[in-house]
Design an enzyme around this catalytic site. Structure first.
Site, short mmCIF file in Angstrom:
data_model
loop_
_atom_site.label_atom_id
_atom_site.label_comp_id
_atom_site.label_asym_id
_atom_site.label_seq_id
_atom_site.Cartn_x
_atom_site.Cartn_y
_atom_site.Cartn_z
N CYS A 162 -7.02 6.92 10.18
CA CYS A 162 -7.64 6.83 8.85
C CYS A 162 -6.95 5.82 7.96
O CYS A 162 -7.59 5.17 7.15
CB CYS A 162 -7.66 8.19 8.19
SG CYS A 162 -6.05 8.73 7.64
N CYS A 193 -13.26 8.52 2.39
CA CYS A 193 -12.06 8.75 3.21
C CYS A 193 -10.80 8.44 2.43
O CYS A 193 -9.70 8.86 2.79
CB CYS A 193 -12.11 7.95 4.51
SG CYS A 193 -11.65 6.25 4.33
N CYS A 225 -3.25 5.82 0.57
CA CYS A 225 -2.00 6.57 0.68
C CYS A 225 -0.85 5.63 1.07
O CYS A 225 -1.03 4.42 1.19
CB CYS A 225 -2.16 7.68 1.71
SG CYS A 225 -2.49 7.05 3.35
N ASP A 231 -9.40 5.39 1.55
CA ASP A 231 -8.66 4.14 1.76
C ASP A 231 -9.60 2.96 1.62
O ASP A 231 -10.62 2.91 2.30
CB ASP A 231 -8.04 4.10 3.16
CG ASP A 231 -6.89 5.08 3.32
OD1 ASP A 231 -6.07 5.16 2.39
OD2 ASP A 231 -6.83 5.75 4.35
#
Lengths: 383, 129
Positions: free
Chosen positions: B108, B39, B64, B41
């Site tokens: 997320c 994903c 991110c 992270d």
């Protein structure tokens, strides 16, 4: 702070010469090209002149083989969906490479709902289509095979002429999405054996929302939007006079400037690549030599692409990333997975695409931004 | 129609550019790690605890802009709080303190509270609770 824009593959500034040529058609010159009065004939003639310029850019045998559309996405949809449906009686199979743009992949996938079989062909670690796998995938019932001229995320230029020969051994039509290659490298649809070819107006330096589809004379397709039958029945809707004239002028300029721009941008690209690869744990994505002259793409281990984009922006540099976090679906880039990267590796991508505004003098500032950004993010990462 | 936020809030960008409490605590009293590379992270949080309060807290994050900003923010929010107070910090609290996150980032890339809770649970299990 000076902004350095390195995301031309996502959106190109419109060339001022294009604005000069097209603006009169937005700001006064009126006329529906279907009309037989003077204004209509004037509009019709402007469209035909633009059509000729686009045809010249790709050495099309007949200006009437060019259909203007509302952009590359629409061209890809007509080419894949329209052509497959129109030729369904001769076969119900479509083939694409694994790294096509989503506007090719999604119509191809969707055709499965109409009873078509769809096969994808893998690429090697540089993003070059596996020609042996292509030869196996294309069967006599394959009506449309779609392979891009060059990839937007990794810059790799495909061996289109060889691909054309393979497709035509047993299959019917080759569609080539030349959105990123158009105007950047010489394209010759006759030499390369291309049956359908997608061009983006904006990627040539023309207005956003314009595109064209080349359809070799004799190739049958059908529209995806139904209406009044403009553009040989393939793209209904009153012609976008401003957009079409703009795209035509952009095609003329791209063809005229290509030899010089190509060399100039490739030199900047090579300096960028050389500089970025001196950073720790940085790697080039895509082909080291067979790549678009304006395209430099990288991956950095242990850091994430959206953070790279935000960090570079802080230094005034606009770059793209194939990171999952910037996509609408939050899925990892299918292109980076297709060249064999693991999910974790596919997250740290950075894409720089050059254009007219870029100069060699900007390279040190870009390298400084990249060095600082990577250093900062590596200091935070747990990996 | 509600106004759609464009991009990240100023607060998110402040924390992204100058994250607080970055780093590792050697011999931490509690450690929490959440996320996975698929994903995109991964966050880890280290805490030291004194008199049932979070005395020091550090983080490291791969991810991110919002992943980094939420990590930084949650460490600010938790520092000095009792363990029960820190356990009560939710993902939504973190997003609110950051003046909002884009809708698709709410799940997320808003795992920082989870990492904090993991670290507290780790501390408590080491204490034999």
């Amino acid at each position: 702070m000076e902004r350095i824009y390195l995301d031309h593959a996502a959106a190109m500034p419109v060339d001022p010469r294009v604005i000069d040529a097209a603006l009169p058609y937005l700001a006064g010159k009126v006329g529906n090209p279907s009309g037989l009065y003077e204004e209509g004939l004037m509009a019709k003639s402007a469209i035909e002149e633009a059509r000729g310029r686009v045809a010249d850019l790709i050495n099309a045998e007949d200006t009437q083989s060019i259909v203007f559309t509302g952009g590359a996405t629409e061209s890809n949809n007509i080419a894949v969906r329209g052509t497959a449906l129109r030729n369904a009686r001769t076969g119900k199979k479509v083939v694409t490479s694994a790294i096509e743009h989503i506007s090719v992949l999604n119509p191809a996938k969707d055709l499965q709902k109409s009873g078509f079989t769809y096969a994808t062909v893998p690429v090697d670690p540089w993003g070059v289509v596996d020609c042996e796998a292509l030869r196996e995938a294309v069967t006599p019932d394959t009506t449309v095979t779609s392979v891009m001229y060059a990839n937007n995320e990794i810059g790799t230029v495909e061996p289109i002429r060889e691909i054309g020969e393979i497709v035509h051994e047993r299959g019917k039509y080759l569609h080539v999405d030349a959105t990123d290659a158009g105007g950047r490298i010489p394209i010759d649809v006759q030499r390369d054996g291309i049956d359908l070819l997608t061009l983006s107006g904006n990627q040539l330096g023309g207005p956003e929302g314009t595109g064209a589809l080349y359809i070799r004379p004799g190739v049958r397709s059908q529209p995806v939007v139904l209406g009044g039958g403009q553009e040989r029945g393939l793209r209904s809707g009153t012609e976008d006079l401003f957009g079409i004239v703009g795209m035509g002028e952009a095609a003329r300029i791209a063809a005229a400037d290509m030899p010089g721009e190509r060399r100039r941008l490739a030199a900047i690209r090579d300096r960028l690549i050389e500089g970025i690869l001196t950073l720790e744990e940085a790697a080039l994505t895509g082909h080291p030599t067979d790549r678009l002259p304006h395209h430099a793409s990288f991956r950095f281990s242990r850091i994430e692409g959206e953070s790279i984009q935000l960090g570079m922006d802080f230094f005034g540099v606009a770059v793209a990333t194939g990171s999952a976090c910037t996509s609408r679906t939050l899925e990892a880039s299918h292109v980076l997975l297709a060249i064999g990267l693991a999910h974790a590796e596919a997250h740290g991508s950075m894409i720089a695409t050059l254009g007219r505004s870029n100069t060699t003098e900007q390279v040190p500032a870009v390298l400084h931004a990249a060095r600082e950004t990577v250093k900062r993010l590596r200091a935070i990462t747990p990996l | 129609m509600a106004e759609q936020q464009i991009g990240y809030s100023k607060k998110v960008m402040e924390h992204f550019m100058n994250p607080h409490n970055v780093g590792v605590i050697e011999n931490a009293d509690g450690y929490g790690k959440v996320g996975n590379p698929v994903c995109g992270d991964i966050m880890e949080i280290f805490i030291t605890v004194k008199d049932d309060r979070i005395e020091d807290i550090r983080f490291r994050t791969f991810g991110c802009g919002s992943a980094i900003a939420t990590s930084s923010m949650v460490t600010d929010m938790a520092k000095g709080k009792t363990l029960d107070e820190a356990m009560a910090i939710t993902r939504d609290d973190v997003a609110t303190e950051l003046e909002g996150l884009p809708p698709r980032k709410m799940h997320c890339s808003n795992l920082a509270a989870d990492a904090l809770h993991e670290a507290i649970r780790d501390y408590r299990s080491r204490q034999g609770e």
